[in-house]
Design a protein around this motif. Structure first.
Motif, PDB file in Angstrom:
ATOM      1  N   GLU A  21       0.816  -1.209   0.000  1.00 36.81           N
ATOM      2  CA  GLU A  21       0.000   0.000   0.000  1.00 36.81           C
ATOM      3  C   GLU A  21       0.853   1.263   0.000  1.00 36.81           C
ATOM      4  OE1 GLU A  21      -3.361   0.457  -0.171  1.00 36.81           O
ATOM      5  OE2 GLU A  21      -3.389  -1.689  -0.664  1.00 36.81           O
ATOM      6  N   ILE A  22       2.023   1.179   0.639  1.00 37.64           N
ATOM      7  CA  ILE A  22       2.907   2.350   0.736  1.00 37.64           C
ATOM      8  C   ILE A  22       3.687   2.558  -0.552  1.00 37.64           C
ATOM      9  CG2 ILE A  22       4.896   3.322   1.948  1.00 37.64           C
ATOM     10  CD1 ILE A  22       3.962   1.764   4.431  1.00 37.64           C
ATOM     11  N   TYR A  23       4.209   1.457  -1.123  1.00 30.13           N
ATOM     12  CA  TYR A  23       5.087   1.545  -2.284  1.00 30.13           C
ATOM     13  C   TYR A  23       4.492   0.816  -3.474  1.00 30.13           C
ATOM     14  CZ  TYR A  23       8.847   2.791   1.011  1.00 30.13           C
ATOM     15  OH  TYR A  23       9.629   3.401   1.969  1.00 30.13           O
ATOM     16  N   THR A  24       4.801   1.312  -4.663  1.00 30.40           N
ATOM     17  CA  THR A  24       4.736   0.502  -5.878  1.00 30.40           C
ATOM     18  C   THR A  24       6.149  -0.009  -6.114  1.00 30.40           C
ATOM     19  OG1 THR A  24       5.271   2.347  -7.368  1.00 30.40           O
ATOM     20  CG2 THR A  24       2.938   2.015  -6.803  1.00 30.40           C
ATOM     21  N   TRP A  25       6.329  -0.934  -7.045  1.00 30.81           N
ATOM     22  CA  TRP A  25       7.685  -1.422  -7.287  1.00 30.81           C
ATOM     23  C   TRP A  25       8.580  -0.307  -7.807  1.00 30.81           C
ATOM     24  CZ3 TRP A  25      10.307  -1.279 -11.877  1.00 30.81           C
ATOM     25  CH2 TRP A  25       9.560  -1.084 -13.037  1.00 30.81           C
ATOM     26  N   ARG A  26       7.981   0.643  -8.521  1.00 32.83           N
ATOM     27  CA  ARG A  26       8.776   1.759  -9.040  1.00 32.83           C
ATOM     28  C   ARG A  26       9.210   2.692  -7.920  1.00 32.83           C
ATOM     29  NH1 ARG A  26       4.684   1.144 -12.829  1.00 32.83           N
ATOM     30  NH2 ARG A  26       5.374   0.658 -14.960  1.00 32.83           N
ATOM     31  N   SER A  27       8.257   3.048  -7.037  1.00 29.01           N
ATOM     32  CA  SER A  27       8.606   3.992  -5.967  1.00 29.01           C
ATOM     33  C   SER A  27       9.572   3.361  -4.970  1.00 29.01           C
ATOM     34  CB  SER A  27       7.338   4.487  -5.261  1.00 29.01           C
ATOM     35  OG  SER A  27       6.664   3.418  -4.611  1.00 29.01           O
ATOM     36  N   TRP A  28       9.433   2.040  -4.736  1.00 38.76           N
ATOM     37  CA  TRP A  28      10.370   1.382  -3.835  1.00 38.76           C
ATOM     38  C   TRP A  28      11.771   1.310  -4.467  1.00 38.76           C
ATOM     39  CZ3 TRP A  28      13.562  -2.938  -3.771  1.00 38.76           C
ATOM     40  CH2 TRP A  28      14.078  -3.283  -2.523  1.00 38.76           C
ATOM     41  N   PHE A  30      13.119   3.058  -7.164  1.00 40.43           N
ATOM     42  CA  PHE A  30      13.761   4.317  -7.537  1.00 40.43           C
ATOM     43  C   PHE A  30      13.668   5.380  -6.446  1.00 40.43           C
ATOM     44  CE2 PHE A  30      12.439   2.286 -11.539  1.00 40.43           C
ATOM     45  CZ  PHE A  30      13.698   2.121 -12.109  1.00 40.43           C
ATOM     46  N   GLY A  31      12.918   5.065  -5.383  1.00 42.40           N
ATOM     47  CA  GLY A  31      12.824   5.985  -4.258  1.00 42.40           C
ATOM     48  C   GLY A  31      13.598   5.470  -3.064  1.00 42.40           C
ATOM     49  N   TRP A  32      13.032   4.484  -2.373  1.00 45.08           N
ATOM     50  CA  TRP A  32      13.625   3.985  -1.141  1.00 45.08           C
ATOM     51  C   TRP A  32      14.956   3.267  -1.384  1.00 45.08           C
ATOM     52  CZ3 TRP A  32      13.845   4.817   3.724  1.00 45.08           C
ATOM     53  CH2 TRP A  32      14.319   3.847   4.600  1.00 45.08           C
ATOM     54  N   LEU A  33      14.966   2.290  -2.305  1.00 41.31           N
ATOM     55  CA  LEU A  33      16.197   1.544  -2.548  1.00 41.31           C
ATOM     56  C   LEU A  33      17.301   2.458  -3.059  1.00 41.31           C
ATOM     57  CD1 LEU A  33      17.771  -1.100  -2.715  1.00 41.31           C
ATOM     58  CD2 LEU A  33      16.795  -1.453  -4.997  1.00 41.31           C
ATOM     59  N   ALA A  34      16.969   3.350  -3.978  1.00 38.58           N
ATOM     60  CA  ALA A  34      17.972   4.279  -4.504  1.00 38.58           C
ATOM     61  C   ALA A  34      18.529   5.148  -3.390  1.00 38.58           C
ATOM     62  CB  ALA A  34      17.362   5.143  -5.602  1.00 38.58           C
ATOM     63  N   ARG A  35      17.688   5.553  -2.460  1.00 34.06           N
ATOM     64  CA  ARG A  35      18.145   6.365  -1.326  1.00 34.06           C
ATOM     65  C   ARG A  35      19.149   5.603  -0.481  1.00 34.06           C
ATOM     66  NH1 ARG A  35      18.184   5.867   4.430  1.00 34.06           N
ATOM     67  NH2 ARG A  35      17.826   7.889   5.396  1.00 34.06           N
ATOM     68  N   LEU A  36      18.880   4.308  -0.209  1.00 30.58           N
ATOM     69  CA  LEU A  36      19.797   3.507   0.588  1.00 30.58           C
ATOM     70  C   LEU A  36      21.128   3.290  -0.126  1.00 30.58           C
ATOM     71  CD1 LEU A  36      17.381   0.789   2.034  1.00 30.58           C
ATOM     72  CD2 LEU A  36      18.186   2.879   3.145  1.00 30.58           C
ATOM     73  N   LEU A  37      21.068   3.033  -1.427  1.00 28.50           N
ATOM     74  CA  LEU A  37      22.299   2.838  -2.195  1.00 28.50           C
ATOM     75  C   LEU A  37      23.139   4.114  -2.215  1.00 28.50           C
ATOM     76  CD1 LEU A  37      20.952   0.767  -5.232  1.00 28.50           C
ATOM     77  CD2 LEU A  37      22.059  -0.075  -3.150  1.00 28.50           C
ATOM     78  N   CYS A  38      22.469   5.251  -2.321  1.00 28.06           N
ATOM     79  CA  CYS A  38      23.186   6.527  -2.297  1.00 28.06           C
ATOM     80  C   CYS A  38      23.813   6.778  -0.931  1.00 28.06           C
ATOM     81  CB  CYS A  38      22.245   7.672  -2.665  1.00 28.06           C
ATOM     82  SG  CYS A  38      21.778   7.716  -4.404  1.00 28.06           S
ATOM     83  N   GLN A  39      23.122   6.394   0.131  1.00 29.94           N
ATOM     84  CA  GLN A  39      23.662   6.582   1.476  1.00 29.94           C
ATOM     85  C   GLN A  39      24.947   5.790   1.650  1.00 29.94           C
ATOM     86  OE1 GLN A  39      21.005   6.169   4.977  1.00 29.94           O
ATOM     87  NE2 GLN A  39      22.494   4.729   5.807  1.00 29.94           N
ATOM     88  N   ALA A  40      24.923   4.501   1.277  1.00 23.42           N
ATOM     89  CA  ALA A  40      26.122   3.674   1.423  1.00 23.42           C
ATOM     90  C   ALA A  40      27.251   4.192   0.539  1.00 23.42           C
ATOM     91  CB  ALA A  40      25.794   2.221   1.086  1.00 23.42           C
TER      92      ALA A  40
END
Length: 264
Positions: A21-28, A30-40
């Motif tokens: 309900e919170i994420y679509t596969w795109r938002s997860w 290109f949003g959340w996962l991309a944010r974590l990869l950028c952090q590392a």
């Protein structure tokens, strides 16, 4: 016991439904996962700037592993939401134990955390020019799972504190994760810190598990790896036990005082 496992399984399915309900596969992706990869990547590049390639690899490995801890501790928000929406009060008056549902409430964050960490583990080292040794990198994966689980126990304890201090759950989450990221060997070696602080860090998640992972990648002694992994497991058991105890005390007091109110 079977009933408890069934309840936990249903709780995980509920959590995954919330994720959908919170994420679509795109938002997860290109949003959340991309944010974590950028952090590392950000911390790894700082390591390269202030040091050398070995420093960059050290920091990158630590921050990739820390992603599993970060997502697992998001359980703090899920548990605080149980009281905010009033469902904790309903669990408290139910005839069965509330603990399987409560402690299983955020297990979906372990699943997403392991997914994010695996993606980072496979992609970031070669992308940044510090590839991991194989098959050692594959042998380290069970240790990442162990760290995610122990971090979840740590998050459940923080979540119990958030139940007591409703409204401060984001502060509790960020301070709790920030302590791990800063002190537990993610960006600097444990020997950087004074001995009394290192004694305290031995009781936090990630500390021993990350040391075991670094030893695996360096093809170090198996005895050292199993020793550190065993300590990480004991730390996780301790955090789960403390979380269960604190939750029982909170719910017991709430039953007696009628303080498990709705907080919309």
């Amino acid at each position: 016991m079977t009933h408890a496992f069934r309840l936990v399984g249903q709780t995980v399915m509920l959590g995954l439904a919330e994720i959908r309900e919170i994420y679509t596969w795109r938002s997860w992706t290109f949003g959340w996962l991309a944010r974590l990869l950028c952090q590392a990547s950000f911390f790894a590049l700082i390591g390269r700037y202030v040091g050398d390639t070995d420093t960059m690899r050290f920091v990158l490995i630590g921050n990739i592993v820390a992603l599993a801890c970060l997502e697992s501790t998001i359980v703090v928000i899920s548990l605080a939401g149980e009281r905010r929406t009033g469902t904790l009060a309903l669990l408290a008056v139910a005839p069965g134990s509330h603990l399987p549902l409560y402690l299983g409430r955020g297990l979906h964050w372990v699943v997403t955390g392991l997914t994010s960490t695996l993606v980072a583990w496979l992609t970031l080292p070669p992308l940044l020019g510090v590839p991991l040794p194989w098959p050692e990198a594959a042998l380290a994966l069970p240790l990442i799972v162990l760290i995610a689980v122990t971090s979840y126990g740590y998050g459940c304890l923080l979540g119990a504190l958030a139940l007591r201090l409703l409204g401060f759950e984001w502060l509790i989450l960020n301070v709790g994760y920030g302590i791990v990221l800063t002190f537990c060997g993610v960006n600097v070696t444990l020997s950087t810190w004074p001995e009394p602080l290192r004694w305290f860090l031995a009781f936090l998640p990630v500390t021993h598990g990350l040391q075991a992972i670094r030893t695996v990648l360096a093809a170090g002694p198996a005895a050292d790896i199993f020793h550190q992994a065993g300590l990480e497991l004991l730390v996780g058991i301790g955090w789960f036990a403390l979380a269960a105890l604190l939750t029982e005390r909170l719910v017991g007091a709430g039953r007696r005082n009628a303080t498990l109110e709705f907080n919309d």
